[in-house]
Design a protein around this motif. Sequence first.
Motif, PDB file in Angstrom:
ATOM      1  N   UNK A   2      45.685  28.370  44.248  1.00 49.91           N
ATOM      2  CA  UNK A   2      46.720  28.398  42.595  1.00 49.91           C
ATOM      3  C   UNK A   2      46.714  29.654  42.012  1.00 49.91           C
ATOM      4  N   UNK A   3      47.107  30.431  42.153  1.00 53.71           N
ATOM      5  CA  UNK A   3      46.585  31.108  41.335  1.00 53.71           C
ATOM      6  C   UNK A   3      46.410  31.244  39.861  1.00 53.71           C
ATOM      7  N   UNK A   4      46.470  30.425  38.931  1.00 53.31           N
ATOM      8  CA  UNK A   4      46.287  29.866  37.835  1.00 53.31           C
ATOM      9  C   UNK A   4      44.918  30.013  38.182  1.00 53.31           C
ATOM     10  N   UNK A   5      44.368  29.022  39.116  1.00 51.98           N
ATOM     11  CA  UNK A   5      42.873  29.017  38.864  1.00 51.98           C
ATOM     12  C   UNK A   5      41.822  29.687  39.354  1.00 51.98           C
ATOM     13  N   UNK A   6      42.144  30.856  40.246  1.00 51.62           N
ATOM     14  CA  UNK A   6      41.479  31.728  41.472  1.00 51.62           C
ATOM     15  C   UNK A   6      41.477  33.300  39.801  1.00 51.62           C
ATOM     16  N   UNK A   7      42.520  33.219  38.856  1.00 44.97           N
ATOM     17  CA  UNK A   7      42.489  33.943  37.643  1.00 44.97           C
ATOM     18  C   UNK A   7      41.662  33.316  36.978  1.00 44.97           C
ATOM     19  N   UNK A   8      41.260  31.898  36.475  1.00 45.75           N
ATOM     20  CA  UNK A   8      40.425  30.960  35.582  1.00 45.75           C
ATOM     21  C   UNK A   8      39.057  32.072  36.041  1.00 45.75           C
ATOM     22  N   UNK A   9      38.746  31.224  37.849  1.00 45.76           N
ATOM     23  CA  UNK A   9      37.821  32.180  38.267  1.00 45.76           C
ATOM     24  C   UNK A   9      37.278  33.266  38.325  1.00 45.76           C
ATOM     25  N   UNK A  10      37.902  34.355  38.331  1.00 48.13           N
ATOM     26  CA  UNK A  10      37.885  35.686  37.690  1.00 48.13           C
ATOM     27  C   UNK A  10      37.948  35.743  36.149  1.00 48.13           C
ATOM     28  N   UNK A  11      38.161  35.010  35.242  1.00 48.11           N
ATOM     29  CA  UNK A  11      37.828  35.616  34.165  1.00 48.11           C
ATOM     30  C   UNK A  11      35.744  34.544  33.110  1.00 48.11           C
ATOM     31  N   UNK A  12      36.201  33.763  34.227  1.00 45.01           N
ATOM     32  CA  UNK A  12      34.357  32.547  33.849  1.00 45.01           C
ATOM     33  C   UNK A  12      33.685  33.364  34.716  1.00 45.01           C
ATOM     34  N   UNK A  13      34.205  34.361  35.917  1.00 44.85           N
ATOM     35  CA  UNK A  13      32.147  35.153  36.198  1.00 44.85           C
ATOM     36  C   UNK A  13      32.644  36.309  35.743  1.00 44.85           C
ATOM     37  N   UNK A  14      33.625  36.684  35.003  1.00 45.74           N
ATOM     38  CA  UNK A  14      33.792  37.836  34.007  1.00 45.74           C
ATOM     39  C   UNK A  14      32.837  37.804  33.146  1.00 45.74           C
ATOM     40  N   UNK A  15      32.688  36.921  32.178  1.00 46.07           N
ATOM     41  CA  UNK A  15      32.314  36.475  31.110  1.00 46.07           C
ATOM     42  C   UNK A  15      30.788  35.716  31.778  1.00 46.07           C
ATOM     43  N   UNK A  16      30.369  34.938  32.732  1.00 45.54           N
ATOM     44  CA  UNK A  16      29.161  34.881  32.843  1.00 45.54           C
ATOM     45  C   UNK A  16      27.918  36.064  33.440  1.00 45.54           C
ATOM     46  N   UNK A  17      29.374  36.783  33.953  1.00 44.77           N
ATOM     47  CA  UNK A  17      28.327  38.679  34.597  1.00 44.77           C
ATOM     48  C   UNK A  17      27.773  39.157  32.659  1.00 44.77           C
ATOM     49  N   UNK A  18      28.769  39.174  31.528  1.00 45.94           N
ATOM     50  CA  UNK A  18      28.303  40.034  31.079  1.00 45.94           C
ATOM     51  C   UNK A  18      27.226  39.276  29.548  1.00 45.94           C
ATOM     52  N   UNK A  19      27.841  37.729  29.577  1.00 42.94           N
ATOM     53  CA  UNK A  19      26.574  36.663  29.297  1.00 42.94           C
ATOM     54  C   UNK A  19      24.672  37.702  29.821  1.00 42.94           C
ATOM     55  N   UNK A  20      25.012  37.480  31.226  1.00 44.63           N
ATOM     56  CA  UNK A  20      23.341  37.674  31.908  1.00 44.63           C
ATOM     57  C   UNK A  20      23.314  38.888  31.690  1.00 44.63           C
ATOM     58  N   UNK A  21      24.145  39.684  32.164  1.00 50.39           N
ATOM     59  CA  UNK A  21      23.142  41.338  31.313  1.00 50.39           C
ATOM     60  C   UNK A  21      22.784  41.070  30.588  1.00 50.39           C
TER      61      UNK A  21
END
Length: 251
Positions: A67-86
């Motif tokens: 479902x598009x809403x699921x993978x868009x949420x995954x993209x959002x979460x991973x983008x935030x996780x990446x910035x936090x990690x960096x």
Amino acid sequence: SSADLLDILSKGNQPLLVARHLSKLFDNLHRLEFKKENDEETKEALGMYSGEGEYVEFKEPVWCTGPVENWLNKVMNESQRTINSLISEGVVTYEEKAREHWLFDYPAQVSLGGNQIWWTTELKIAFGRLEEGYENALKDYNKKQVSQLITLINLLIGDLSRGDRQKICTVCTIDVHNRDVVAKLIAMKAENAQEFAWLSQLKHRWDDKKNMCFVDICDAVFTYSNEYLGNTPRLVITPLKELTPACPVMF
């Protein structure tokens, strides 16, 4: 708009087509980098691009399936996780090399965030020295700030890519404000970190235990949300803007 929403929902299993709407869903995440196999793009997202063309690789790939809403949420979460990690990594490596070199090791948002975290840290150290009896602690730190600004100005005179020039210009804008804050503290003969002129500033800090960035002002504490902001310019910080402190919390 309704048309955009309908287009996203109708093409939810085609991430390449949905991706053209990303700039309307996120602050500055404009498109995704998809893994290629046999010269064809798969549904595995490897990283994100800002509107200015800055690329940030995800810490972990994101599969844009289901479902598009699921993978868009995954993209959002991973983008935030990446910035936090960096940011976490950048805070640790800040002292390993000269600041003017460190700034080029990370995306603009991470460089700015890490720079602000260390400004807060270094000024707290200066206040600590002041309380121990070293009267010139703030003046010495202000001299360091001026020296750092001159170094960045010399970089801007040189040959830089468009993205790097924008990043350094933005750091200079923030650095000028930080320098002026310290100069104000010196002029008013601040004695410790409880001075209102300091408490009323937005102060970024990194919490090692929670592995998160927080932004303090007076007795309020905000959690830095890590939404990807790209490599955009910043307006000069004026006294009027300081009266609306909630606005730059996310920079």
